[in-house]
Every structure is written in C-alpha cells, then in structure tokens.
Design an enzyme around this catalytic site. Sequence first.
Site, PDB file in Angstrom:
ATOM      1  N   HIS A 167     -12.703 -22.395  -5.196  1.00  0.00           N
ATOM      2  CA  HIS A 167     -13.506 -22.107  -6.392  1.00  0.00           C
ATOM      3  C   HIS A 167     -12.723 -22.484  -7.639  1.00  0.00           C
ATOM      4  O   HIS A 167     -11.496 -22.529  -7.624  1.00  0.00           O
ATOM      5  CB  HIS A 167     -13.860 -20.621  -6.458  1.00  0.00           C
ATOM      6  CG  HIS A 167     -12.663 -19.719  -6.350  1.00  0.00           C
ATOM      7  ND1 HIS A 167     -12.067 -19.426  -5.142  1.00  0.00           N
ATOM      8  CD2 HIS A 167     -11.942 -19.069  -7.288  1.00  0.00           C
ATOM      9  CE1 HIS A 167     -11.040 -18.632  -5.337  1.00  0.00           C
ATOM     10  NE2 HIS A 167     -10.924 -18.402  -6.641  1.00  0.00           N
ATOM     11  N   HIS A 203     -12.159 -21.175 -11.576  1.00  0.00           N
ATOM     12  CA  HIS A 203     -12.353 -20.124 -12.566  1.00  0.00           C
ATOM     13  C   HIS A 203     -12.678 -20.795 -13.900  1.00  0.00           C
ATOM     14  O   HIS A 203     -12.026 -21.777 -14.262  1.00  0.00           O
ATOM     15  CB  HIS A 203     -11.068 -19.326 -12.801  1.00  0.00           C
ATOM     16  CG  HIS A 203     -10.579 -18.550 -11.626  1.00  0.00           C
ATOM     17  ND1 HIS A 203     -10.677 -17.186 -11.557  1.00  0.00           N
ATOM     18  CD2 HIS A 203      -9.965 -18.944 -10.480  1.00  0.00           C
ATOM     19  CE1 HIS A 203     -10.138 -16.757 -10.420  1.00  0.00           C
ATOM     20  NE2 HIS A 203      -9.694 -17.809  -9.746  1.00  0.00           N
TER      21      HIS A 203
END
Length: 143
Positions: free
Chosen positions: A98, A100
């Site tokens: 992922h 941020h």
Amino acid sequence: MDCIFCEIKNRKADAEILFEDENVIAFLDIQPINYGHTLVVPKNHYDNFLTIPKDELSKLMQATQFIAGAVKRSMNADGFNVVSNNGSSAGQSVYHFHFHIIPRFNKDFSLKPSFKTYSSGAMKDYANQVRTFISKYRDIYYE
Ligand code: 5GP
Ligand code: ZN
C-alpha cells in the site's frame, strides 16, 4: 489468509472507504499521522513494492496521484508525503502492499533522520554495488 486489508476489501472489516475501482481501494488509516491520512491499496494481495506486478503498480500509482490531490485539497494541506514502508526494518506492519498519503502542514513535524557522510571514494563503491545488480537484472525487468 489473515489480512486486514483483504478483509476491508471484502467488507469483512469496517473502514472509511474513500475510493474504489476495479483494481484499487483507498480508505482512511485508523491511526493517522495527520487527519485525512489515507491508504491506497491494490485489490489483489501482494506483500510489498517488489512483488506487485508492474501493470498493477501503474494503476495503483495513478490512483494514488488522483487521491493525493483530493486529500491535499480537502484537508487544506500545505503538502503531503507519499510513502511505502517495505519490510519491518522500514516500518511495514501490514504485509499487503500500500501507499500512504499523509497530508502535511507547515511546521507540523520533522521526518529528518541524522544524515551519513560518504568517506573518500566510498560513494563510487556504493554506486558500483547497486550498478552490479542493475546491469544484471535490467533486461529481465524491461523485457
Ligand atoms: P504500514 O505500517 O504497513 O506501512 O502501514 C499499515 C497501516 O495500516 C498503519 O498505518 C495502520 O495504522 C493501518 N491499519 C492497520 N490496521 C488497520 C485497520 O484495521 N483499519 C485501517 N483503516 N487501517 C489500519
Ligand atoms: Zn491482503
């Protein structure tokens, strides 16, 4: 598989979902560094930056650019960080890759580490170490 981001994607766990398309889901981080801190996640499960296929990374990156603009404007932020932590030494805690997006405000906090200095000649040695791997794998990556 026991993965909180897969659970969020499959609606088995709650999250404040901001965006979703065929490949990507984005939601608020439950423990924000600043309000509006967002995670942009590929729907398919890959451990980290090195294991996500290139075409999926491109789609994820494009969604990250779009969502970063929305986060910055909606939070009236002065800037933002796009960060990916890879490996526990880098602070990764969820092993579903992922990005941020962290909205930033003037003088909110400093992320500056103590910098190292290359001793004489060492910069070339470090560069050569990396170049060895680049020349070895370049053709495979870009085939
Ligand atoms: P990492 O440490 O792997 O770079 O980032 C994982 C992030 O996921 C952390 O910032 C953490 O706060 C967030 N996170 C962990 N569990 C949950 C959850 O159940 N819901 C949401 N929305 N975020 C989570
Ligand atoms: Zn997962």
